[in-house]
Design a protein around this motif. Sequence first.
Motif, short mmCIF file in Angstrom:
data_model
loop_
_atom_site.label_atom_id
_atom_site.label_comp_id
_atom_site.label_asym_id
_atom_site.label_seq_id
_atom_site.Cartn_x
_atom_site.Cartn_y
_atom_site.Cartn_z
N SER A 1 -2.28 -26.78 19.62
CA SER A 1 -2.03 -25.68 20.54
C SER A 1 -2.76 -25.89 21.86
O SER A 1 -3.72 -26.64 21.94
N LYS A 2 -2.31 -25.18 22.89
CA LYS A 2 -2.96 -25.25 24.20
C LYS A 2 -4.07 -24.22 24.23
O LYS A 2 -3.90 -23.13 24.73
N ARG A 3 -5.22 -24.59 23.71
CA ARG A 3 -6.34 -23.67 23.68
C ARG A 3 -7.40 -24.23 24.62
O ARG A 3 -7.72 -25.40 24.58
N ASN A 4 -7.90 -23.35 25.48
CA ASN A 4 -8.94 -23.78 26.41
C ASN A 4 -10.14 -24.31 25.64
O ASN A 4 -10.46 -23.83 24.56
N GLN A 5 -10.80 -25.30 26.21
CA GLN A 5 -11.96 -25.91 25.59
C GLN A 5 -13.22 -25.45 26.31
O GLN A 5 -13.24 -25.36 27.54
N HIS A 6 -14.27 -25.16 25.55
CA HIS A 6 -15.53 -24.70 26.11
C HIS A 6 -16.64 -25.67 25.73
O HIS A 6 -16.72 -26.08 24.57
N GLY B 1 -29.65 -26.60 20.12
CA GLY B 1 -30.43 -27.59 20.87
C GLY B 1 -29.63 -28.77 21.38
O GLY B 1 -30.17 -29.67 22.00
N LYS B 2 -28.35 -28.78 21.10
CA LYS B 2 -27.45 -29.84 21.56
C LYS B 2 -26.32 -29.18 22.34
O LYS B 2 -26.42 -28.02 22.73
N TRP B 3 -25.24 -29.90 22.54
CA TRP B 3 -24.07 -29.37 23.25
C TRP B 3 -22.83 -29.58 22.40
O TRP B 3 -22.68 -30.62 21.76
N ALA B 4 -21.95 -28.59 22.41
CA ALA B 4 -20.75 -28.66 21.58
C ALA B 4 -19.50 -28.37 22.40
O ALA B 4 -19.55 -27.70 23.43
N VAL B 5 -18.39 -28.88 21.90
CA VAL B 5 -17.07 -28.55 22.43
C VAL B 5 -16.44 -27.62 21.41
O VAL B 5 -16.43 -27.92 20.21
N ARG B 6 -15.94 -26.47 21.89
CA ARG B 6 -15.34 -25.49 21.00
C ARG B 6 -14.04 -25.00 21.62
O ARG B 6 -14.00 -24.62 22.78
N GLY B 7 -12.98 -24.95 20.84
CA GLY B 7 -11.71 -24.39 21.30
C GLY B 7 -11.84 -22.88 21.40
O GLY B 7 -12.53 -22.25 20.59
N ARG C 1 -23.44 -33.93 29.31
CA ARG C 1 -22.54 -34.89 29.97
C ARG C 1 -21.54 -35.46 28.98
O ARG C 1 -20.34 -35.54 29.26
N VAL C 2 -21.99 -35.88 27.81
CA VAL C 2 -21.10 -36.44 26.79
C VAL C 2 -20.15 -35.36 26.28
O VAL C 2 -18.95 -35.62 26.08
N ALA C 3 -20.67 -34.15 26.09
CA ALA C 3 -19.81 -33.05 25.64
C ALA C 3 -18.73 -32.73 26.67
O ALA C 3 -17.58 -32.48 26.32
N ILE C 4 -19.09 -32.76 27.95
CA ILE C 4 -18.12 -32.50 29.01
C ILE C 4 -17.04 -33.57 29.01
O ILE C 4 -15.85 -33.27 29.10
N ASP C 5 -17.44 -34.83 28.87
CA ASP C 5 -16.46 -35.92 28.84
C ASP C 5 -15.48 -35.75 27.69
O ASP C 5 -14.27 -35.92 27.85
N ARG C 6 -15.99 -35.38 26.51
CA ARG C 6 -15.12 -35.18 25.34
C ARG C 6 -14.23 -33.95 25.53
O ARG C 6 -13.04 -34.00 25.24
N GLY C 7 -14.80 -32.87 26.04
CA GLY C 7 -14.01 -31.66 26.29
C GLY C 7 -12.92 -31.91 27.31
O GLY C 7 -11.80 -31.42 27.17
N ARG C 8 -13.22 -32.69 28.34
CA ARG C 8 -12.24 -33.02 29.38
C ARG C 8 -11.09 -33.84 28.78
O ARG C 8 -9.93 -33.61 29.08
N GLU C 9 -11.43 -34.77 27.90
CA GLU C 9 -10.41 -35.59 27.23
C GLU C 9 -9.47 -34.71 26.41
O GLU C 9 -8.25 -34.84 26.47
#
Length: 74
Positions: free
Chosen positions: A2-7, A13-19, A33-41
């Motif tokens: 689905s087209k769900r925005n990524q956050h 204490g770390k960073w996560a990507v969550r739909g 930075r790594v989380a942003i790159d993965r979320g952008r992908e």
Amino acid sequence: MSKRNQHVVPHNGKWAVRGAGASRVTSVHETQRVAIDRGREISRNQGSELLIHGRNGQIRERDSHGNDPFPPKG
């Protein structure tokens, strides 16, 4: 998928990507930075929007990869 925005959000204490609307995170990373790159992908693949949150939880940046209703003029 689905087209769900990524956050990109702080997570234990770390960073996560969550739909958007998801109860579980998609992935967890050591740095924002790594989380942003993965979320952008993910958001590029879905044609959705990436919302990047700061440590305080507030949205600090947005990156649209879908059909932007207000594209830049040029």
